[in-house]
Design a protein around this motif. Sequence first.
Motif, PDB file in Angstrom:
ATOM      1  N   LEU A 281      -2.358  12.945   9.724  1.00 31.90           N
ATOM      2  CA  LEU A 281      -2.314  12.224   8.457  1.00 31.90           C
ATOM      3  C   LEU A 281      -0.884  11.790   8.205  1.00 31.90           C
ATOM      4  CD1 LEU A 281      -4.551  14.521   6.275  1.00 31.90           C
ATOM      5  CD2 LEU A 281      -5.103  12.235   7.083  1.00 31.90           C
ATOM      6  N   LEU A 282      -0.716  10.524   7.868  1.00 32.35           N
ATOM      7  CA  LEU A 282       0.602   9.959   7.613  1.00 32.35           C
ATOM      8  C   LEU A 282       0.655   9.450   6.185  1.00 32.35           C
ATOM      9  CD1 LEU A 282       0.875   7.825  10.866  1.00 32.35           C
ATOM     10  CD2 LEU A 282       1.683  10.158  10.519  1.00 32.35           C
ATOM     11  N   ASP A 283       1.716   9.788   5.486  1.00 33.96           N
ATOM     12  CA  ASP A 283       1.961   9.249   4.155  1.00 33.96           C
ATOM     13  C   ASP A 283       2.795   7.990   4.350  1.00 33.96           C
ATOM     14  OD1 ASP A 283       2.233   8.958   1.382  1.00 33.96           O
ATOM     15  OD2 ASP A 283       4.082  10.114   1.373  1.00 33.96           O
ATOM     16  N   VAL A 284       2.225   6.853   3.976  1.00 32.91           N
ATOM     17  CA  VAL A 284       2.843   5.561   4.265  1.00 32.91           C
ATOM     18  C   VAL A 284       3.070   4.792   2.974  1.00 32.91           C
ATOM     19  CG1 VAL A 284       2.487   3.362   5.457  1.00 32.91           C
ATOM     20  CG2 VAL A 284       1.725   5.466   6.520  1.00 32.91           C
ATOM     21  N   LYS A 285       4.200   4.115   2.907  1.00 30.20           N
ATOM     22  CA  LYS A 285       4.462   3.183   1.803  1.00 30.20           C
ATOM     23  C   LYS A 285       4.861   1.860   2.424  1.00 30.20           C
ATOM     24  CE  LYS A 285       7.057   2.374  -2.393  1.00 30.20           C
ATOM     25  NZ  LYS A 285       8.035   2.906  -3.348  1.00 30.20           N
ATOM     26  N   LEU A 286       4.092   0.817   2.105  1.00 29.36           N
ATOM     27  CA  LEU A 286       4.348  -0.529   2.605  1.00 29.36           C
ATOM     28  C   LEU A 286       4.632  -1.447   1.423  1.00 29.36           C
ATOM     29  CD1 LEU A 286       1.289  -0.729   5.024  1.00 29.36           C
ATOM     30  CD2 LEU A 286       3.627  -0.221   5.665  1.00 29.36           C
ATOM     31  N   GLU A 287       5.629  -2.291   1.565  1.00 28.72           N
ATOM     32  CA  GLU A 287       5.938  -3.315   0.564  1.00 28.72           C
ATOM     33  C   GLU A 287       6.135  -4.632   1.292  1.00 28.72           C
ATOM     34  OE1 GLU A 287       9.357  -2.091  -1.663  1.00 28.72           O
ATOM     35  OE2 GLU A 287       8.318  -0.424  -2.605  1.00 28.72           O
ATOM     36  N   ASP A 288       5.396  -5.624   0.891  1.00 30.88           N
ATOM     37  CA  ASP A 288       5.457  -6.950   1.518  1.00 30.88           C
ATOM     38  C   ASP A 288       5.262  -6.877   3.030  1.00 30.88           C
ATOM     39  OD1 ASP A 288       5.901  -8.269  -0.914  1.00 30.88           O
ATOM     40  OD2 ASP A 288       8.041  -7.795  -0.821  1.00 30.88           O
TER      41      ASP A 288
ATOM     42  N   TYR B 148       0.840  -1.199   0.000  1.00 33.07           N
ATOM     43  CA  TYR B 148       0.000   0.000   0.000  1.00 33.07           C
ATOM     44  C   TYR B 148       0.872   1.244   0.000  1.00 33.07           C
ATOM     45  CZ  TYR B 148      -3.215   3.556   1.756  1.00 33.07           C
ATOM     46  OH  TYR B 148      -3.960   4.698   1.918  1.00 33.07           O
ATOM     47  N   GLU B 149       0.420   2.253  -0.728  1.00 34.10           N
ATOM     48  CA  GLU B 149       1.066   3.554  -0.699  1.00 34.10           C
ATOM     49  C   GLU B 149      -0.023   4.605  -0.679  1.00 34.10           C
ATOM     50  OE1 GLU B 149       4.420   6.200  -3.054  1.00 34.10           O
ATOM     51  OE2 GLU B 149       3.829   4.251  -3.858  1.00 34.10           O
ATOM     52  N   GLY B 150      -0.010   5.442   0.372  1.00 33.63           N
ATOM     53  CA  GLY B 150      -1.017   6.482   0.478  1.00 33.63           C
ATOM     54  C   GLY B 150      -1.205   6.942   1.908  1.00 33.63           C
ATOM     55  N   PRO B 151      -2.283   7.699   2.140  1.00 37.82           N
ATOM     56  CA  PRO B 151      -2.506   8.265   3.465  1.00 37.82           C
ATOM     57  C   PRO B 151      -3.138   7.280   4.439  1.00 37.82           C
ATOM     58  CG  PRO B 151      -4.213   9.006   1.970  1.00 37.82           C
ATOM     59  CD  PRO B 151      -3.244   8.185   1.154  1.00 37.82           C
ATOM     60  N   ILE B 152      -2.749   7.432   5.697  1.00 44.06           N
ATOM     61  CA  ILE B 152      -3.376   6.729   6.810  1.00 44.06           C
ATOM     62  C   ILE B 152      -3.599   7.769   7.894  1.00 44.06           C
ATOM     63  CG2 ILE B 152      -3.049   5.018   8.646  1.00 44.06           C
ATOM     64  CD1 ILE B 152      -1.579   3.298   6.666  1.00 44.06           C
ATOM     65  N   LYS B 153      -4.765   7.741   8.521  1.00 46.78           N
ATOM     66  CA  LYS B 153      -5.093   8.716   9.554  1.00 46.78           C
ATOM     67  C   LYS B 153      -5.049   8.064  10.928  1.00 46.78           C
ATOM     68  CE  LYS B 153      -8.571  12.135  10.723  1.00 46.78           C
ATOM     69  NZ  LYS B 153      -9.834  12.750  10.304  1.00 46.78           N
ATOM     70  N   CYS B 154      -4.342   8.699  11.855  1.00 43.25           N
ATOM     71  CA  CYS B 154      -4.315   8.229  13.244  1.00 43.25           C
ATOM     72  C   CYS B 154      -5.666   8.571  13.863  1.00 43.25           C
ATOM     73  CB  CYS B 154      -3.179   8.906  14.012  1.00 43.25           C
ATOM     74  SG  CYS B 154      -3.145   8.491  15.769  1.00 43.25           S
ATOM     75  N   TRP B 155      -6.342   7.601  14.412  1.00 48.61           N
ATOM     76  CA  TRP B 155      -7.670   7.853  14.978  1.00 48.61           C
ATOM     77  C   TRP B 155      -7.592   8.489  16.360  1.00 48.61           C
ATOM     78  CZ3 TRP B 155      -9.088   5.280  19.426  1.00 48.61           C
ATOM     79  CH2 TRP B 155      -8.324   4.160  19.769  1.00 48.61           C
ATOM     80  N   VAL B 156      -6.407   8.580  16.947  1.00 46.72           N
ATOM     81  CA  VAL B 156      -6.259   9.210  18.260  1.00 46.72           C
ATOM     82  C   VAL B 156      -6.032  10.719  18.120  1.00 46.72           C
ATOM     83  CG1 VAL B 156      -4.837   9.314  20.342  1.00 46.72           C
ATOM     84  CG2 VAL B 156      -5.433   7.114  19.352  1.00 46.72           C
ATOM     85  N   CYS B 157      -5.031  11.118  17.311  1.00 45.62           N
ATOM     86  CA  CYS B 157      -4.697  12.544  17.206  1.00 45.62           C
ATOM     87  C   CYS B 157      -5.115  13.160  15.864  1.00 45.62           C
ATOM     88  CB  CYS B 157      -3.208  12.757  17.437  1.00 45.62           C
ATOM     89  SG  CYS B 157      -2.149  12.186  16.082  1.00 45.62           S
TER      90      CYS B 157
ATOM     91  N   ARG C 223       5.815   9.478   6.745  1.00 40.15           N
ATOM     92  CA  ARG C 223       6.097  10.890   6.976  1.00 40.15           C
ATOM     93  C   ARG C 223       4.796  11.618   7.248  1.00 40.15           C
ATOM     94  NH1 ARG C 223       4.941  14.484   2.921  1.00 40.15           N
ATOM     95  NH2 ARG C 223       4.307  13.567   0.953  1.00 40.15           N
ATOM     96  N   PRO C 224       4.867  12.765   7.936  1.00 44.91           N
ATOM     97  CA  PRO C 224       3.644  13.551   8.160  1.00 44.91           C
ATOM     98  C   PRO C 224       3.131  14.099   6.838  1.00 44.91           C
ATOM     99  CG  PRO C 224       5.571  14.681   9.064  1.00 44.91           C
ATOM    100  CD  PRO C 224       6.045  13.367   8.539  1.00 44.91           C
ATOM    101  N   MET C 225       1.847  14.305   6.789  1.00 43.86           N
ATOM    102  CA  MET C 225       1.213  14.735   5.551  1.00 43.86           C
ATOM    103  C   MET C 225       0.220  15.848   5.864  1.00 43.86           C
ATOM    104  SD  MET C 225      -0.670  12.041   3.100  1.00 43.86           S
ATOM    105  CE  MET C 225      -0.777  12.346   1.384  1.00 43.86           C
ATOM    106  N   GLN C 226       0.061  16.781   4.952  1.00 42.45           N
ATOM    107  CA  GLN C 226      -0.917  17.851   5.090  1.00 42.45           C
ATOM    108  C   GLN C 226      -2.172  17.491   4.298  1.00 42.45           C
ATOM    109  OE1 GLN C 226      -0.374  20.523   7.055  1.00 42.45           O
ATOM    110  NE2 GLN C 226       1.591  19.619   7.581  1.00 42.45           N
ATOM    111  N   LEU C 227      -3.327  17.945   4.767  1.00 38.57           N
ATOM    112  CA  LEU C 227      -4.594  17.655   4.097  1.00 38.57           C
ATOM    113  C   LEU C 227      -4.575  18.139   2.646  1.00 38.57           C
ATOM    114  CD1 LEU C 227      -7.446  16.553   4.262  1.00 38.57           C
ATOM    115  CD2 LEU C 227      -8.188  18.773   5.100  1.00 38.57           C
TER     116      LEU C 227
END
Length: 58
Positions: free
Chosen positions: A35-42, A23-32, A49-53
């Motif tokens: 927005l996090l820009d995340v890239k996952l492979e396997d 997966y590559e894209g945004p993930i939102k922390c449900w606590v704070c 990294r932090p991300m702006q709306l």
Amino acid sequence: MEIKINCISCGHQIVISDSYQDYEGPIKCWVCAALLDVKLEDGRIKRIRPMQLKEITE
């Protein structure tokens, strides 16, 4: 297998389904609401990294 990511804003552990193992894209922390820009492979974190709306809407 679950993928665990620590929010880089508040430190809360975010658990993601293994269906996101490639997966590559945004993930939102449900606590704070950070927005996090995340890239996952396997199921491994390759980038987080932090991300702006405004980055999502562009």
